[in-house]
Design a protein around this motif. Structure first.
Motif, PDB file in Angstrom:
ATOM      1  N   SER A 109       0.816  -1.210   0.000  1.00 25.37           N
ATOM      2  CA  SER A 109       0.000   0.000   0.000  1.00 25.37           C
ATOM      3  C   SER A 109       0.854   1.266   0.000  1.00 25.37           C
ATOM      4  N   TRP A 110       2.081   1.186   0.497  1.00 25.71           N
ATOM      5  CA  TRP A 110       2.958   2.376   0.509  1.00 25.71           C
ATOM      6  C   TRP A 110       3.268   2.858  -0.913  1.00 25.71           C
ATOM      7  N   PRO A 111       3.838   2.012  -1.799  1.00 26.39           N
ATOM      8  CA  PRO A 111       4.081   2.509  -3.161  1.00 26.39           C
ATOM      9  C   PRO A 111       2.800   2.793  -3.936  1.00 26.39           C
ATOM     10  N   VAL A 112       1.743   2.016  -3.694  1.00 25.54           N
ATOM     11  CA  VAL A 112       0.486   2.272  -4.403  1.00 25.54           C
ATOM     12  C   VAL A 112      -0.078   3.627  -4.006  1.00 25.54           C
ATOM     13  N   ALA A 113      -0.096   3.918  -2.716  1.00 27.61           N
ATOM     14  CA  ALA A 113      -0.607   5.215  -2.254  1.00 27.61           C
ATOM     15  C   ALA A 113       0.255   6.359  -2.770  1.00 27.61           C
ATOM     16  N   PHE A 114       1.558   6.161  -2.768  1.00 26.68           N
ATOM     17  CA  PHE A 114       2.453   7.201  -3.281  1.00 26.68           C
ATOM     18  C   PHE A 114       2.172   7.488  -4.750  1.00 26.68           C
ATOM     19  N   PHE A 120      -3.815   0.769   9.027  1.00 22.92           N
ATOM     20  CA  PHE A 120      -2.500   1.064   8.463  1.00 22.92           C
ATOM     21  C   PHE A 120      -2.622   1.588   7.035  1.00 22.92           C
ATOM     22  N   ILE A 121      -3.449   0.943   6.236  1.00 27.48           N
ATOM     23  CA  ILE A 121      -3.571   1.339   4.827  1.00 27.48           C
ATOM     24  C   ILE A 121      -4.193   2.730   4.711  1.00 27.48           C
ATOM     25  N   ILE A 122      -5.231   3.017   5.511  1.00 32.48           N
ATOM     26  CA  ILE A 122      -5.831   4.354   5.480  1.00 32.48           C
ATOM     27  C   ILE A 122      -4.821   5.410   5.923  1.00 32.48           C
ATOM     28  N   THR A 123      -4.046   5.093   6.954  1.00 30.54           N
ATOM     29  CA  THR A 123      -3.026   6.037   7.419  1.00 30.54           C
ATOM     30  C   THR A 123      -1.981   6.295   6.336  1.00 30.54           C
ATOM     31  N   ILE A 124      -1.565   5.259   5.653  1.00 32.68           N
ATOM     32  CA  ILE A 124      -0.558   5.417   4.590  1.00 32.68           C
ATOM     33  C   ILE A 124      -1.103   6.264   3.452  1.00 32.68           C
ATOM     34  N   PHE A 125      -2.356   6.024   3.044  1.00 34.40           N
ATOM     35  CA  PHE A 125      -2.941   6.812   1.963  1.00 34.40           C
ATOM     36  C   PHE A 125      -3.111   8.268   2.383  1.00 34.40           C
ATOM     37  N   CYS A 126      -3.569   8.495   3.594  1.00 34.90           N
ATOM     38  CA  CYS A 126      -3.720   9.879   4.068  1.00 34.90           C
ATOM     39  C   CYS A 126      -2.376  10.595   4.153  1.00 34.90           C
ATOM     40  N   PHE A 127      -1.361   9.883   4.586  1.00 36.23           N
ATOM     41  CA  PHE A 127      -0.034  10.488   4.686  1.00 36.23           C
ATOM     42  C   PHE A 127       0.457  10.935   3.316  1.00 36.23           C
ATOM     43  N   HIS A 128       0.368  10.072   2.328  1.00 43.32           N
ATOM     44  CA  HIS A 128       0.835  10.432   0.986  1.00 43.32           C
ATOM     45  C   HIS A 128      -0.046  11.512   0.370  1.00 43.32           C
ATOM     46  N   TRP A 129      -1.338  11.467   0.653  1.00 43.42           N
ATOM     47  CA  TRP A 129      -2.232  12.475   0.089  1.00 43.42           C
ATOM     48  C   TRP A 129      -1.902  13.864   0.643  1.00 43.42           C
ATOM     49  N   ARG A 130      -1.702  13.954   1.944  1.00 39.13           N
ATOM     50  CA  ARG A 130      -1.344  15.243   2.539  1.00 39.13           C
ATOM     51  C   ARG A 130       0.036  15.696   2.078  1.00 39.13           C
ATOM     52  N   ARG A 131       0.934  14.771   1.931  1.00 39.69           N
ATOM     53  CA  ARG A 131       2.284  15.115   1.486  1.00 39.69           C
ATOM     54  C   ARG A 131       2.261  15.689   0.076  1.00 39.69           C
ATOM     55  N   GLU A 132       1.490  15.086  -0.807  1.00 37.01           N
ATOM     56  CA  GLU A 132       1.409  15.600  -2.176  1.00 37.01           C
ATOM     57  C   GLU A 132       0.640  16.909  -2.221  1.00 37.01           C
ATOM     58  N   THR A 133      -0.329  17.081  -1.326  1.00 37.26           N
ATOM     59  CA  THR A 133      -1.058  18.346  -1.276  1.00 37.26           C
ATOM     60  C   THR A 133      -0.135  19.493  -0.868  1.00 37.26           C
ATOM     61  N   LYS A 134       0.757  19.248   0.095  1.00 33.35           N
ATOM     62  CA  LYS A 134       1.731  20.267   0.488  1.00 33.35           C
ATOM     63  C   LYS A 134       2.670  20.607  -0.666  1.00 33.35           C
ATOM     64  N   LYS A 135       3.107  19.585  -1.398  1.00 31.20           N
ATOM     65  CA  LYS A 135       3.965  19.847  -2.557  1.00 31.20           C
ATOM     66  C   LYS A 135       3.235  20.691  -3.589  1.00 31.20           C
ATOM     67  N   GLU A 136       1.949  20.416  -3.746  1.00 33.15           N
ATOM     68  CA  GLU A 136       1.155  21.179  -4.710  1.00 33.15           C
ATOM     69  C   GLU A 136       1.112  22.655  -4.330  1.00 33.15           C
ATOM     70  N   LYS A 137       1.004  22.952  -3.031  1.00 35.61           N
ATOM     71  CA  LYS A 137       0.990  24.339  -2.583  1.00 35.61           C
ATOM     72  C   LYS A 137       2.347  24.995  -2.776  1.00 35.61           C
ATOM     73  N   TRP A 138       3.413  24.250  -2.552  1.00 35.23           N
ATOM     74  CA  TRP A 138       4.755  24.817  -2.724  1.00 35.23           C
ATOM     75  C   TRP A 138       5.016  25.211  -4.166  1.00 35.23           C
ATOM     76  N   PHE A 139       4.528  24.398  -5.116  1.00 31.54           N
ATOM     77  CA  PHE A 139       4.870  24.608  -6.513  1.00 31.54           C
ATOM     78  C   PHE A 139       3.840  25.449  -7.258  1.00 31.54           C
TER      79      PHE A 139
END
Length: 694
Positions: free
Chosen positions: A180-185, A542-561
Motif C-alpha cells: 500500500s505504501w508505493p500504491v498510495a504514493f 494502516f492502509i488508510i493512514t498510509i494513503f492519508c499520509f501520501h495524500w497530505r504530502r502531495e497536497t503540500k507539494k502542490e501548494k509549494w509549486f
C-alpha cells in the motif's frame, strides 16, 4: 544589453535566517546512492549518473524495457510456484532421490539441489533478472517434468493449504499493507499531477487537450493501479469465509494421537530393513513395523526394498558384475555374507538430509549390520508384541517359487508362533488359501470402494495420503474403517492426519513425530475469528493512514509549486500576447521572478509592489527625471554562480500607458524573463538602460 546573474539563495525559515543543513543527513538521505548500488549489483554499472525527471504522461522506458517487464513478472510467478511446490513436498524427498538413484546409479540429494535452485531463482527474479528468459525456460521445464511424472506433488501442495491457509491469509494481508505504501504514493502523485496540469493549463493547451487528453490518461493510470489493489484487498478480507481447515475445530472434537508404523524400521536412526533399525523403532514407541520381503533362490524370505543390492549393501565390492541383478536370484548363503550397514555411516550416502549425527556406538553397530530374514523380524515383533505389515515382492520369471511364494511366506509366519492378529496381511494373491490356513490374520485393503471392502470383509485400509485426503476420507470414516496412511515424515502432515482423526501412520521420522504431544497449527474457531478480525482491522487502519499520509504530502507539494501570479494578471498577459501575435511557450517550471521595481528604479516609492507577471520597467518621457542615489550594480559572489547558465525565454510586450503626472502616453516594455535551474532567486540590481526619445 542586460547581464543575467544566476544566484541561488538558500531557503530561509520563518525568522529569516537560512537553514543550516546537516551534511551527514544529506549524505545519507541521498536515494541515488542506493539506486546506484542496486543497479551495480544486477547490471555491473557502478557509475553514478544524474537521472532526468520523466515528464508525466510520457513513457520512461524503451520498447525492450517494456517487453522485459512482463517477462520478469512471469519468471517471478513461475519461480515462486516452483519453490512453494518443492518446499511443501519435502515429505517426498527420499522417494525422489531414490528414483533418481535408480536412473543414475549414484546417490545424491537431488531434491535438495532442486530446492536450492528454486530458492536462488526466486530470490534473483524477485529483485531483478538479467537472464530472464533462461529462468522462465528452466522453471517451465521443471514444472513440466513435475506435471508429467510427479502429479501427486500438486496434491501435496493443496494439502498444505489446508494447514497453512490461515497463516497464508495473514501473510497476504501483511504483504498488501507493505504494497500500500508505493500504491498510495503513486496514486497521490498522479492526483497532484492532474491538479497542477489543470492549474497551469493555457488556452492553447486546452485546445490541444481535446486531441490528446493527458489528464484522462493520468486518471486511467490511477484506476489501473488502485482498483486491482482494492479488489485484491477486499477478496483477502473475505477469504476466511471459505477456509475449511481440519485443524480449526473445538478441542473436545480432536481425536487421539495416531499410532506409528516404523517404515523399514527407523531409517533415520539406523540402516533401513536391519535389526538395528527395527529395534530403534521399538525404542521410540512404534505401534507396528513395516518392511518389504523378497524370497531368495533357495526359498528363504528376507528383508529388502530396492530392486537390486547396490544402494544398501556392499555388492559392488564383493561381486560388482552382479550389482544390477534382482535380489531374488541370489542364494541365502551369499546374501547373508553381505554387509548392510556400512553405506549408512558414509555422509555422502546417508538417505535423509535432515538426519541427526550418529554416536560412535551407533556407527559401530551400524557397520556390523547384515540382511535379516523374515523369521528374525517376527522374533522381534513377537517379543515386543508389535504389529507387522509388509509388501510381498513377486519373484521374477524362472524363479522356483514364482507361483507359490505366498504359501512359503505364510508357512514361515506360522512357524514363528507369533500371534496371528499381529499380522497385517497386505498381499492380494491366493486370498482363499491365506484365510483358510491363517484365519487370524488382519487383512488390509487398498484404496478401493467401500462396497468392495465390505464384500471382502476388510475393515482396515493402507493408502497413500496423497490419494486419501482429497477424496474418500469422510466416507471411510463414516463406514468405521480403520485407516493407515503412508509415508508421513513432516510434522505438519502428521498434524493434518491427527486433526483428521487418522488411526495410524507409517513414518521414517519416528524420532521426531513421537515427541509431538499436540498437533501443530491447531486453533479453535473463536481464536481464528479473533485473529482474522484483528488482522483486518489493523491492516485497514494502516492502509488508510498510509494513503492519508501520501495524500497530505502531495497536497503540500502542490501548494509549494503553485505559481505566485493571480488569474487576472495571467489573463491580461495572454491578451497582450494575442495582440502582438507573439507565440509564447508556457514555462516548464515555476520560479520566483528575480526582477523587482525596486532594483530597476530606485527612485520609485517604497510602497510599490513587485510585479506579479513579467518583470518590467517604464520607459521615461522626453523630460527625463534625474536619478539620485544611483546604486552600483551588485556583483554576485563566486559560490552563487551555478553553471551551466540557465536557459532564458525572452518575452516582449508593449502596451500604451499614461503617467499620472504628465498625462503623456508612454510605452511599457517587458524585461526578459529568465528561467533558472533553481526554484528561488533573490532580487538583483541591473544597470539602468539607455533611454531614447520616442
Amino acid at each position: 544589453m542586460f547581464k543575467k546573474v544566476n544566484r541561488i539563495e538558500p531557503k530561509r525559515n520563518k525568522t529569516g535566517k537560512p537553514k543550516k543543513l546537516n551534511p551527514w543527513i544529506s549524505h545519507i538521505s541521498c536515494h541515488q546512492r542506493y539506486v546506484t548500488f542496486l543497479t551495480g549489483c544486477y547490471s555491473c554499472l557502478w557509475k553514478f549518473t544524474q537521472w532526468e525527471k520523466t515528464k508525466v504522461g510520457f513513457c520512461c522506458c524503451s520498447w525492450k524495457e517494456q517487453l522485459f517487464c512482463p517477462c520478469l513478472i512471469i519468471s517471478f510467478v513461475l519461480s515462486v510456484m516452483l519453490l512453494f511446490l518443492w518446499i511443501e513436498t519435502s515429505n517426498e524427498y527420499f522417494n525422489f532421490d531414490w528414483v533418481t538413484f535408480l536412473g543414475t546409479g549414484y546417490w545424491f540429494f537431488w531434491s535438495i539441489f532442486v530446492l536450492s535452485l528454486a530458492g536462488i531463482l526466486t530470490a534473483y527474479s524477485s529483485l531483478l533478472l538479467i537472464l530472464i528468459l533462461l529462468v522462465i525456460l528452466l522453471c517451465v521445464i521443471l514444472l513440466f517434468i513435475i506435471c508429467k511424472f510427479w502429479k501427486e506433488r500438486w496434491q501435496v501442495a493443496g494439502l498444505s493449504l489446508q494447514i497453512f491457509s490461515p497463516y497464508v491469509h495473514l501473510f497476504s494481508i501483511t504483504v498488501m499493507v507493505i504494497l500500500s505504501w508505493p500504491v498510495a504514493f503513486y496514486v497521490a502523485h498522479l492526483e497532484r499531477e492532474v491538479r497542477m496540469r489543470r492549474y497551469r493549463m493555457t488556452h492553447s493547451e486546452k485546445k490541444r487537450l481535446k486531441k490528446c487528453n493527458v489528464i484522462t490518461r493520468l486518471r486511467g493510470l490511477q484506476v489501473a493501479v488502485g482498483l486491482p489493489f482494492l479488489l485484491i484487498l477486499l477478496s483477502l478480507y473475505l477469504v476466511p469465509l471459505g477456509i475449511n481447515s481440519p485443524c480449526i475445530q473445538e478441542k473436545e472434537n480432536l481425536g487421539p494421537k495416531p499410532t506409528f508404523f516404523g517404515h523399514r524400521g527407523a531409517p533415520m536412526l539406523g540402516p533401513e530393513n536391519t535389526l538395528m533399525s527395527f529395534e530403534k523403532a521399538v525404542e521410540h514407541g512404534a505401534h507396528g513395523l513395516e518392511t518389504d520381503i523378497y524370497l531368495s533362490y533357495d526359498h528363504v524370505p528376507f528383508l529388502m526394498h530396492d530392486f537390486d543390492l547396490r544402494r544398501t549393501t556392499n555388492i559392488r565390492e564383493v561381486q560388482p558384475e552382479s550389482a544390477f541383478q534382482n535380489p531374488a536370484f541370489f542364494s541365502w548363503d551369499f546374501l547373508s555374507t553381505l554387509n548392510a550397514g556400512q553405506w549408512f555411516v558414509k555422509p555422502e550416502l546417508r538417505p535423509f538430509y535432515n538426519m541427526k549425527p550418529l554416536s560412535e556406538a551407533d556407527k559401530e553397530r551400524a557397520r556390523n549390520q547384515s540382511i535379516p530374514t523374515l523369521a528374525d523380524l517376527l522374533t522381534l515383533a513377537k517379543k515386543e508384541r508389535k504389529f507387522v505389515i509388509f509388501d510381498l515382492r513377486s519373484p521374477p520369471p524362472k524363479h522356483p517359487l514364482r507361483h507359490t511364494f505366498v504359501r512359503q511366506v505364510v508357512s514361515v509366519i506360522l512357524a514363528s508362533k507369533i500371534e496371528q492378529h499381529l499380522i497385517y496381511w497386505l498381499p492380494t494373491h491366493d486370498m482363499r488359501y491365506v484365510r483358510s490356513v491363517a484365519p487370524g490374520f488382519q487383512h488390509v485393503g487398498r484404496f478401493v470402494s467401500i462396497e468392495t471392502l465390505a464384500k471382502k470383509n476388510i475393515s482396515i485400509i493402507n493408502v497413500d495420503y496423497k490419494r486419501l485426503f482429497p477424496n474418500g476420507l469422510r466416507d471411510y470414516k463414516a463406514a468405521n474403517i480403520r485407516i493407515n496412511i503412508y509415508t508421513i515424515n513432516e510434522p505438519w502432515l502428521f498434524s493434518l492426519a491427527w486433526c483428521s482423526r487418522i488411526n495410524s501412520v507409517t513414518t521414517d521420522n519416528i524420532g521426531l513425530l513421537s515427541q509431538l504431544n499436540h498437533p501443530h497449527f491447531f486453533m479453535t474457531p473463536r481464536s481464528y475469528m479473533f485473529m482474522w478480525l484483528l488482522a483486518d482491522i489493523i491492516s485497514v487502519l494502516f492502509i488508510i493512514t498510509i494513503f492519508c499520509f501520501h495524500w497530505r504530502r502531495e497536497t503540500k507539494k502542490e501548494k509549494w509549486f503553485e505559481p505566485s501570479r493571480n488569474p487576472t494578471d495571467t489573463h491580461s498577459g495572454s491578451e497582450n500576447e494575442k495582440d502582438l501575435h507573439i507565440s509564447v511557450k508556457s514555462p516548464a517550471r515555476v520560479v520566483e521572478r528575480p526582477w523587482t521595481l525596486a532594483a530597476l528604479h530606485p527612485a520609485l516609492p517604497k510602497s510599490g509592489k513587485e510585479h506579479q507577471g513579467h518583470s518590467s520597467f517604464s520607459a521615461a518621457s522626453k523630460k527625463l527625471v534625474p536619478i539620485k542615489n544611483a546604486v552600483t550594480p551588485l556583483k554576485p559572489a563566486k559560490h552563487y554562480i551555478q553553471p551551466p547558465t540557465p536557459t532564458t525565454v525572452f518575452e516582449l510586450t508593449q502596451a500604451p500607458t499614461r503617467q499620472a503626472a504628465t498625462g503623456e502616453a508612454t510605452f511599457q516594455t517587458t524585461l526578459p524573463t529568465s528561467k533558472a535551474d533553481k526554484p528561488t532567486m533573490p532580487p538583483v540590481e541591473v544597470p539602468y538602460p539607455e533611454i531614447r526619445d520616442l
